[in-house]
Design a protein around this motif. Sequence first.
Motif, PDB file in Angstrom:
ATOM      1  N   SER A   1       0.816  -1.200   0.000  1.00 15.46           N
ATOM      2  CA  SER A   1       0.000   0.000   0.000  1.00 15.46           C
ATOM      3  C   SER A   1       0.862   1.268   0.000  1.00 15.46           C
ATOM      4  CB  SER A   1      -0.902  -0.006   1.229  1.00 15.46           C
ATOM      5  OG  SER A   1      -1.771   1.097   1.225  1.00 15.46           O
ATOM      6  N   ARG A   2       0.336   2.311  -0.617  1.00 20.42           N
ATOM      7  CA  ARG A   2       1.027   3.601  -0.665  1.00 20.42           C
ATOM      8  C   ARG A   2       0.045   4.680  -1.093  1.00 20.42           C
ATOM      9  NH1 ARG A   2       5.145   2.510  -5.701  1.00 20.42           N
ATOM     10  NH2 ARG A   2       5.920   0.904  -4.277  1.00 20.42           N
ATOM     11  N   ILE A   3       0.399   5.930  -0.816  1.00 23.73           N
ATOM     12  CA  ILE A   3      -0.377   7.077  -1.272  1.00 23.73           C
ATOM     13  C   ILE A   3       0.523   7.919  -2.168  1.00 23.73           C
ATOM     14  CG2 ILE A   3       0.199   8.455   0.800  1.00 23.73           C
ATOM     15  CD1 ILE A   3      -2.667   9.633   0.584  1.00 23.73           C
ATOM     16  N   GLY A   4      -0.003   8.323  -3.331  1.00 24.28           N
ATOM     17  CA  GLY A   4       0.776   9.080  -4.302  1.00 24.28           C
ATOM     18  C   GLY A   4       0.148  10.435  -4.574  1.00 24.28           C
ATOM     19  N   TYR A   5       1.004  11.464  -4.741  1.00 26.44           N
ATOM     20  CA  TYR A   5       0.503  12.823  -4.855  1.00 26.44           C
ATOM     21  C   TYR A   5       1.511  13.701  -5.610  1.00 26.44           C
ATOM     22  CZ  TYR A   5       3.389  12.918  -0.584  1.00 26.44           C
ATOM     23  OH  TYR A   5       4.410  12.760   0.326  1.00 26.44           O
ATOM     24  N   THR A   6       1.117  14.948  -5.857  1.00 27.02           N
ATOM     25  CA  THR A   6       1.983  15.898  -6.560  1.00 27.02           C
ATOM     26  C   THR A   6       2.915  16.597  -5.570  1.00 27.02           C
ATOM     27  OG1 THR A   6       0.410  17.705  -6.268  1.00 27.02           O
ATOM     28  CG2 THR A   6       0.145  16.330  -8.245  1.00 27.02           C
ATOM     29  N   ASN A   7       3.857  17.371  -6.101  1.00 30.04           N
ATOM     30  CA  ASN A   7       4.746  18.165  -5.242  1.00 30.04           C
ATOM     31  C   ASN A   7       3.957  19.171  -4.394  1.00 30.04           C
ATOM     32  OD1 ASN A   7       7.063  16.931  -6.201  1.00 30.04           O
ATOM     33  ND2 ASN A   7       7.381  18.442  -7.826  1.00 30.04           N
TER      34      ASN A   7
END
Length: 343
Positions: free
Chosen positions: A80-86
């Motif tokens: 599991s992981r959460i991905g996002y912008t700068n």
Amino acid sequence: MTIKNNQQPAPGWVGGFEESNALFSYPDPNLSSLHMLDNMANIDKLQRQQEVLWPEFSWETRKDEENTRRCYQMFAPDISRIGYTNEGRVYSIICPQQGAYSPSFGALNVEVTVTGQRGWVNETNKTMAADMSVVGKIWFSPSAKTTKAFKLLESLFQAMNLPFPLSKTTAIVVKTFLPGDPNQVIFPLRKGQSHDFDIPAFAKHIDEAWDVAHLNVEIGDVEKVGHDIVDDFNQLFMDFFNLASGNMLQNGNVLSWNVWFSAPQIVDQTEWSEHAKKWRDSIDAGHGSPDGEGTVARYYDGTEFKPAENLLDIEKERLADFLTKHFSVIGKEKVDAYLKAQL
């Protein structure tokens, strides 16, 4: 179990997305102005990520009884992981998997599969807020496919051209919703640990994690496919899973989890896509989680959860009833004799 914990955040954080709308912020983040997004639709926008190296789940094993007991179990890490912008806008969340053991079928897999998400991360103050919709998915692991019961059922289902939970793509689907509101399939992921129940020391990772958030989801019905044999088997399979796992996905139960993150990293978009595809087809590949299989289910005092000692007998009886009901050509005596000899 070795966990590759990233302790230092990678450079490049900008921030600002949380602050772009006053309604986004705590104490009561309102994210309704954001669209619920498909997990795989915006991989090209991902720049940063936090891995959930300690996905700690909790549920009541006997929710309908007066003296219920709560279990705690860490699901397989580094899935599991959460991905996002700068700037901090969330565009993808991958959720964890775990297994349970059935005496009749061997290992069974379960995953909390994200069907939609939206939200933000703020690395400056180590907080996040997201909304999610998910379903539970359960299917046979590779080891289960070697059992006699599996081979019998697979042959019967194939002969009738009926769907069978051979992999995650044909998994049994369990509906979920916001606790107490069956009409609301969106529920919040919010900062900090859950305050709804006591958390044992072995389920906390304060010294090693970068951040922690929590969410709760109520378990609903098994999704119907519209065929009596398949629907009855899917419910039977779900019952076996719950017997083996301590009612983790029992209808009406609330499944809670505290997700403990490692420090932010730069996203490799190719790796993210491959990682997502790998776990979309999943533990089903037979290699398990890269950093271990999680922990066994335990009660607050550390005592391991143990299924009923007569679990095999219960499964054999239920399986015999199912086969006799739907495949009457076999005959009850033949079914009983077969199961006695093979299981």
